[in-house]
Design a protein around this motif. Structure first.
Motif, PDB file in Angstrom:
ATOM      1  N   GLN A   1       0.793  -1.246   0.000  1.00 16.87           N
ATOM      2  CA  GLN A   1       0.000   0.000   0.000  1.00 16.87           C
ATOM      3  C   GLN A   1       0.818   1.285   0.000  1.00 16.87           C
ATOM      4  N   GLU A   2       2.115   1.192  -0.353  1.00 14.38           N
ATOM      5  CA  GLU A   2       2.933   2.410  -0.490  1.00 14.38           C
ATOM      6  C   GLU A   2       3.431   2.473  -1.932  1.00 14.38           C
ATOM      7  N   LEU A   3       3.295   3.644  -2.549  1.00 19.74           N
ATOM      8  CA  LEU A   3       3.785   3.826  -3.909  1.00 19.74           C
ATOM      9  C   LEU A   3       5.273   3.484  -3.961  1.00 19.74           C
ATOM     10  N   SER A   4       5.676   2.722  -4.997  1.00 17.15           N
ATOM     11  CA  SER A   4       7.071   2.287  -5.076  1.00 17.15           C
ATOM     12  C   SER A   4       7.573   2.367  -6.522  1.00 17.15           C
ATOM     13  N   GLU A   5       8.684   1.662  -6.780  1.00 17.25           N
ATOM     14  CA  GLU A   5       9.303   1.699  -8.106  1.00 17.25           C
ATOM     15  C   GLU A   5       9.437   0.278  -8.642  1.00 17.25           C
ATOM     16  N   PHE A   6       9.607   0.160  -9.980  1.00 17.37           N
ATOM     17  CA  PHE A   6       9.697  -1.169 -10.579  1.00 17.37           C
ATOM     18  C   PHE A   6      11.015  -1.890 -10.278  1.00 17.37           C
ATOM     19  N   ASP A   7      12.038  -1.154  -9.859  1.00 18.16           N
ATOM     20  CA  ASP A   7      13.298  -1.832  -9.511  1.00 18.16           C
ATOM     21  C   ASP A   7      13.377  -2.156  -8.010  1.00 18.16           C
ATOM     22  N   ALA A   8      12.284  -1.925  -7.285  1.00 17.08           N
ATOM     23  CA  ALA A   8      12.288  -2.161  -5.837  1.00 17.08           C
ATOM     24  C   ALA A   8      12.324  -3.663  -5.525  1.00 17.08           C
TER      25      ALA A   8
ATOM     26  N   LYS B   1      -4.929   5.533   4.102  1.00 16.29           N
ATOM     27  CA  LYS B   1      -3.554   5.771   4.528  1.00 16.29           C
ATOM     28  C   LYS B   1      -2.905   6.887   3.695  1.00 16.29           C
ATOM     29  N   ALA B   2      -3.082   6.818   2.370  1.00 19.16           N
ATOM     30  CA  ALA B   2      -2.476   7.827   1.480  1.00 19.16           C
ATOM     31  C   ALA B   2      -3.049   9.208   1.786  1.00 19.16           C
TER      32      ALA B   2
ATOM     33  N   ALA C   1      -3.322   9.963  -4.700  1.00 18.01           N
ATOM     34  CA  ALA C   1      -4.383   9.229  -3.993  1.00 18.01           C
ATOM     35  C   ALA C   1      -4.921   8.172  -4.961  1.00 18.01           C
ATOM     36  N   PRO C   2      -5.009   6.901  -4.512  1.00 14.30           N
ATOM     37  CA  PRO C   2      -5.326   5.802  -5.432  1.00 14.30           C
ATOM     38  C   PRO C   2      -6.795   5.722  -5.839  1.00 14.30           C
ATOM     39  N   PHE C   3      -7.194   6.695  -6.672  1.00 14.23           N
ATOM     40  CA  PHE C   3      -8.533   6.699  -7.280  1.00 14.23           C
ATOM     41  C   PHE C   3      -8.356   6.686  -8.798  1.00 14.23           C
ATOM     42  N   TRP C   4      -9.308   6.047  -9.475  1.00 14.59           N
ATOM     43  CA  TRP C   4      -9.304   6.029 -10.944  1.00 14.59           C
ATOM     44  C   TRP C   4     -10.720   6.305 -11.425  1.00 14.59           C
ATOM     45  N   LYS C   5     -10.823   7.239 -12.362  1.00 17.87           N
ATOM     46  CA  LYS C   5     -12.145   7.656 -12.852  1.00 17.87           C
ATOM     47  C   LYS C   5     -12.409   7.068 -14.231  1.00 17.87           C
ATOM     48  N   LYS C   6     -13.647   6.606 -14.390  1.00 14.19           N
ATOM     49  CA  LYS C   6     -14.062   6.088 -15.687  1.00 14.19           C
ATOM     50  C   LYS C   6     -15.324   6.818 -16.104  1.00 14.19           C
ATOM     51  N   GLU C   7     -15.337   7.307 -17.337  1.00 11.79           N
ATOM     52  CA  GLU C   7     -16.520   8.009 -17.851  1.00 11.79           C
ATOM     53  C   GLU C   7     -17.319   7.062 -18.727  1.00 11.79           C
ATOM     54  N   ILE C   8     -18.605   6.963 -18.440  1.00 11.75           N
ATOM     55  CA  ILE C   8     -19.475   6.117 -19.242  1.00 11.75           C
ATOM     56  C   ILE C   8     -20.391   7.030 -20.055  1.00 11.75           C
ATOM     57  N   LEU C   9     -20.340   6.881 -21.362  1.00 14.10           N
ATOM     58  CA  LEU C   9     -21.046   7.808 -22.256  1.00 14.10           C
ATOM     59  C   LEU C   9     -22.436   7.290 -22.628  1.00 14.10           C
ATOM     60  N   ASN C  10     -23.223   8.195 -23.198  1.00 10.93           N
ATOM     61  CA  ASN C  10     -24.593   7.855 -23.596  1.00 10.93           C
ATOM     62  C   ASN C  10     -24.672   6.650 -24.519  1.00 10.93           C
ATOM     63  N   ASP C  11     -23.673   6.532 -25.403  1.00  6.82           N
ATOM     64  CA  ASP C  11     -23.717   5.438 -26.384  1.00  6.82           C
ATOM     65  C   ASP C  11     -23.218   4.112 -25.790  1.00  6.82           C
ATOM     66  N   GLY C  12     -22.970   4.104 -24.488  1.00  2.79           N
ATOM     67  CA  GLY C  12     -22.575   2.857 -23.836  1.00  2.79           C
ATOM     68  C   GLY C  12     -21.071   2.654 -23.768  1.00  2.79           C
ATOM     69  N   SER C  13     -20.317   3.461 -24.499  1.00  2.00           N
ATOM     70  CA  SER C  13     -18.861   3.298 -24.453  1.00  2.00           C
ATOM     71  C   SER C  13     -18.323   3.875 -23.148  1.00  2.00           C
ATOM     72  N   ALA C  14     -17.144   3.416 -22.775  1.00  2.00           N
ATOM     73  CA  ALA C  14     -16.566   3.861 -21.504  1.00  2.00           C
ATOM     74  C   ALA C  14     -15.083   4.123 -21.689  1.00  2.00           C
ATOM     75  N   ASP C  15     -14.588   5.141 -21.007  1.00  2.00           N
ATOM     76  CA  ASP C  15     -13.176   5.509 -21.114  1.00  2.00           C
ATOM     77  C   ASP C  15     -12.608   5.795 -19.741  1.00  2.00           C
ATOM     78  N   TRP C  16     -11.443   5.256 -19.454  1.00  2.00           N
ATOM     79  CA  TRP C  16     -10.732   5.639 -18.237  1.00  2.00           C
ATOM     80  C   TRP C  16     -10.166   7.033 -18.443  1.00  2.00           C
ATOM     81  N   VAL C  17     -10.328   7.881 -17.458  1.00  2.00           N
ATOM     82  CA  VAL C  17      -9.773   9.233 -17.531  1.00  2.00           C
ATOM     83  C   VAL C  17      -8.253   9.117 -17.381  1.00  2.00           C
TER      84      VAL C  17
END
Lengths: 81, 148
Positions: free
Chosen positions: A57-64, B58-59, B119-135
């Motif tokens: 759960q800590e950001l790291s590097e690929f050579d770690a 934690k982050a 911060a470990p978040f990932w956003k995905k947009e889902i469009l009207n036509d059903g297609s989806a894209d990760w931001v």
């Protein structure tokens, strides 16, 4: 160890997490092992400059080193906020 | 310090009031609220936010602690949502409290810059036509950290 995948990495590999038995010494060695398994892994890890890795759960590097690590997570650059 | 990672919506007014009354000795409170943007011609229907539960709290706490120490804040708050959101919905908010406004503004910007790419978040947009894209993360997001 537990290996976790998020966002499009999860979608490309087709699962959110798995247990992996490995003797890899570094993250990069683990990536090479996974890539040699199946095409979906090779596709997900094709360009590691587009990926980030967290160790326990800590950001790291690929050579770690992986010694003592229990959880490895692979994901694209984060898009919070 | 208050850090919340939640699926449920939040009430900015109530959170701000509570934060303000708890920030003893502060002369400045800054709040920022992030909202799901309306896409061009209403193209986007839903935004899905995925996160890494074991790492997120934690982050965020690490980022908030850094802000509190660096700007000697009286208090700091971060709320970030995950799950399915619609245009106009609140995604997240930060609040900072300090003796003078400059520290509160700077610390809030620092928090936002770090939340964007650490911060470990990932956003995905889902469009009207059903297609989806990760931001995709922007080069500028990573660059923004350099000034801190």
């Amino acid at each position: 160890m537990d290996v976790l995948y998020f966002a499009w990495v999860r979608e490309r590999i087709g699962l959110p997490r798995e247990k992996v038995e490995t003797s890899a010494n570094t993250v990069m060695e683990l990536v090479e092992e996974l890539k040699s398994r199946e095409e979906r892994y090779a596709a997900a890890f094709a360009d590691i400059s587009a990926l980030r890795v967290a160790l326990d759960q800590e950001l790291s590097e690929f050579d770690a080193p992986l010694e003592g690590v229990r959880e490895v997570a692979f994901f694209p650059p984060m898009t919070g906020g | 310090m208050r850090v919340e990672v939640q699926e449920a919506p939040f009430d900015v007014g109530a959170v701000t009031s509570e934060f303000t009354s708890g920030a003893k000795g502060a002369g400045a409170i800054v709040t920022f609220t992030g909202v799901v943007r309306e896409a061009d011609a209403g193209a986007m229907t839903v935004m899905e936010i995925e996160h890494y539960p074991a790492m997120t709290q934690k982050a965020l706490e690490q980022i908030a602690t850094q802000a509190i120490e660096r700007w000697s804040l009286a208090d700091a708050l971060v709320i970030h949502r995950f799950g399915r959101l619609s245009p106009g919905d609140q995604i997240m908010m930060v609040a900072t409290a300090s003796r003078h406004r400059k520290d509160a503004f700077e610390a809030a910007e620092f928090l936002m810059d770090y939340l964007k790419s650490r911060a470990p978040f990932w956003k995905k947009e889902i469009l009207n036509d059903g297609s989806a894209d990760w931001v995709a993360a922007k080069d500028g997001d990573e660059k923004a950290l350099e000034r801190w």
